[in-house]
Design an enzyme around this catalytic site. Structure first.
Site, mmCIF file in Angstrom:
data_model
loop_
_atom_site.group_PDB
_atom_site.id
_atom_site.type_symbol
_atom_site.label_atom_id
_atom_site.label_comp_id
_atom_site.label_asym_id
_atom_site.label_seq_id
_atom_site.Cartn_x
_atom_site.Cartn_y
_atom_site.Cartn_z
ATOM 1 N N TRP A 22 0.839 -1.194 0.000
ATOM 2 C CA TRP A 22 0.000 0.000 0.000
ATOM 3 C C TRP A 22 0.880 1.252 0.000
ATOM 4 O O TRP A 22 1.885 1.314 0.693
ATOM 5 C CB TRP A 22 -0.879 -0.015 1.255
ATOM 6 C CG TRP A 22 -1.669 1.225 1.503
ATOM 7 C CD1 TRP A 22 -2.531 1.828 0.647
ATOM 8 C CD2 TRP A 22 -1.680 2.001 2.711
ATOM 9 N NE1 TRP A 22 -3.091 2.942 1.242
ATOM 10 C CE2 TRP A 22 -2.589 3.058 2.510
ATOM 11 C CE3 TRP A 22 -1.029 1.886 3.935
ATOM 12 C CZ2 TRP A 22 -2.849 4.021 3.485
ATOM 13 C CZ3 TRP A 22 -1.294 2.829 4.914
ATOM 14 C CH2 TRP A 22 -2.189 3.885 4.692
ATOM 15 N N TYR A 55 -5.183 -0.374 -4.510
ATOM 16 C CA TYR A 55 -3.874 0.261 -4.409
ATOM 17 C C TYR A 55 -3.383 0.653 -5.801
ATOM 18 O O TYR A 55 -3.155 -0.214 -6.660
ATOM 19 C CB TYR A 55 -2.851 -0.656 -3.737
ATOM 20 C CG TYR A 55 -3.178 -1.054 -2.312
ATOM 21 C CD1 TYR A 55 -4.131 -0.373 -1.556
ATOM 22 C CD2 TYR A 55 -2.517 -2.116 -1.696
ATOM 23 C CE1 TYR A 55 -4.428 -0.746 -0.251
ATOM 24 C CE2 TYR A 55 -2.802 -2.490 -0.388
ATOM 25 C CZ TYR A 55 -3.762 -1.800 0.326
ATOM 26 O OH TYR A 55 -4.054 -2.170 1.621
ATOM 27 N N PRO A 208 1.885 -0.837 11.732
ATOM 28 C CA PRO A 208 2.422 -1.066 13.084
ATOM 29 C C PRO A 208 3.424 0.007 13.513
ATOM 30 O O PRO A 208 3.679 0.173 14.710
ATOM 31 C CB PRO A 208 3.096 -2.436 12.959
ATOM 32 C CG PRO A 208 3.452 -2.553 11.510
ATOM 33 C CD PRO A 208 2.317 -1.880 10.779
ATOM 34 N N ARG A 229 7.090 10.417 4.385
ATOM 35 C CA ARG A 229 5.673 10.173 4.115
ATOM 36 C C ARG A 229 4.814 11.377 4.502
ATOM 37 O O ARG A 229 3.802 11.651 3.877
ATOM 38 C CB ARG A 229 5.202 8.918 4.867
ATOM 39 C CG ARG A 229 3.743 8.588 4.638
ATOM 40 C CD ARG A 229 3.426 7.169 5.037
ATOM 41 N NE ARG A 229 4.030 6.217 4.117
ATOM 42 C CZ ARG A 229 3.920 4.899 4.224
ATOM 43 N NH1 ARG A 229 3.224 4.381 5.229
ATOM 44 N NH2 ARG A 229 4.492 4.098 3.368
#
Length: 337
Positions: A22, A55, A208, A229
């Site tokens: 993803w 995706y 996570p 990101r």
């Protein structure tokens, strides 16, 4: 190498570190780098791979399928999902209707270059389709041999119970739930995890590392790292924003002594932490560079002593999100278009 765990109340074993694509394959990274990441995962002992038809609108499945060519199919566990809008976004290009499920599995198999997926997952709950219709379609996908097992993603405890009851009436079982879960995001603990244990499902958790926040690279009061990101306009920026509060970031820095005591990185600590939950079968990790895969794999088999688990709770305190109602909020009231 990576340890294996059983997935739910089934005989299927998956690697407790699962590679997911993803926000990376077909979008953030070039195909050759994506392929190198997949091969790094294989070299590290990962055999479980998670993707979804949505995706990069199918491109992520295509990249993964190409990267896995030449591998012994029986030695891999390939997961994909259905729900979100694919194709041009027509009236039936999303949701969990019979039409969309049966058409979507065929598209996924073609892009993944395989005759079947090991796990086919409902990517969200569809409030516009009768659950009986959805579960019957999944039963048919299993009977046709196009998926070996069925799972769900971001379903509430009640939705899991209702879905499992219908599945068993139709001759199959739900075996997995794929929720967001991390030290900072624990909304599944009070309701979803107990229901999953009761119904024979285990968790394959995404994010996570909390979109990278738990690596410790984001510092309170400082500019966001270039190329991270948090600065990605293609989707990562929006997802990570919830964690970029200075109080959260300061508390995350307080976890460094715990990682140091265990002799692991902050990222490894985050992955190892979710794997301490006995209802978690796997943590999904992504990568934009092969070395990130190799780093994350080192979390497999790490045991965090009880006293350090307690220290983590003390350090993070009230910045941890625990509200179980947020699971229901993740499924839209109407199908996306």
């Amino acid at each position: 190498m990576v340890n294996y765990r059983y997935l739910g109340n089934s005989g299927l074993k998956i690697t407790e570190i699962t590679y997911g694509n993803w926000l990376t394959h077909g979008s953030q990274v070039e195909n050759d780098v994506a392929t190198a990441c997949v091969h790094a995962a294989l070299d590290a002992g990962i055999t479980s791979f998670d993707t979804a038809d949505v995706y990069a609108n199918g491109a992520a499945e295509s990249v993964l399928g190409a990267a896995l060519q030449g591998q012994r199919r029986e030695s891999l566990e390939v997961f994909t999902k259905v729900f979100w809008t694919t194709g041009p976004g027509g009236a039936n290009d999303s949701g969990l209707s019979r039409k969309h499920i049966l058409e979507s599995i065929n598209g996924s198999l073609k892009r993944l270059r395989t005759d079947y997926v090991d796990l086919y997952q409902a990517h969200r709950f569809d409030h516009e389709t009768p659950l009986e219709e959805t579960m019957q379609a999944f039963a048919d996908v299993v009977r046709q041999g196009k998926a070996l097992y069925i799972g769900v993603s971001e379903w509430t405890a009640d939705q899991i119970r209702q879905g499992q009851a219908l599945a068993k009436d139709l001759g199959f079982s739900l075996i997995s739930s794929q929720p967001q879960y991390s030290m900072l995001w624990r909304v599944i603990e009070d309701e979803v995890v107990p229901a999953s244990k009761e119904q024979g499902l285990s968790q394959i958790v995404w994010s996570p590392i909390a979109q990278g926040v738990l690596t410790g690279k984001y510092l309170p009061g400082q500019a966001l790292p270039a190329g991270s990101r948090a600065t990605d306009e293609k989707g990562g920026k929006n997802m990570i924003a919830r964690f970029l509060d200075d109080d959260v970031l300061a508390r995350v820095q307080g976890l460094r002594p715990v990682a140091d005591e265990l002799g692991i990185t902050m990222a490894q600590l985050a992955v190892a932490w979710v794997l301490q939950n006995d209802n978690v079968a796997a943590a999904i990790v992504g990568a934009s560079r092969p070395e990130q895969v190799r780093e994350n794999v080192a979390a497999s088999g790490v045991t965090i002593p009880a006293e350090l688990m307690a220290t983590i709770d003390e350090v993070l305190g009230d910045v941890v999100q625990r509200d179980p109602s947020l699971t229901a909020a993740s499924s839209p009231a109407k199908r996306p278009s």
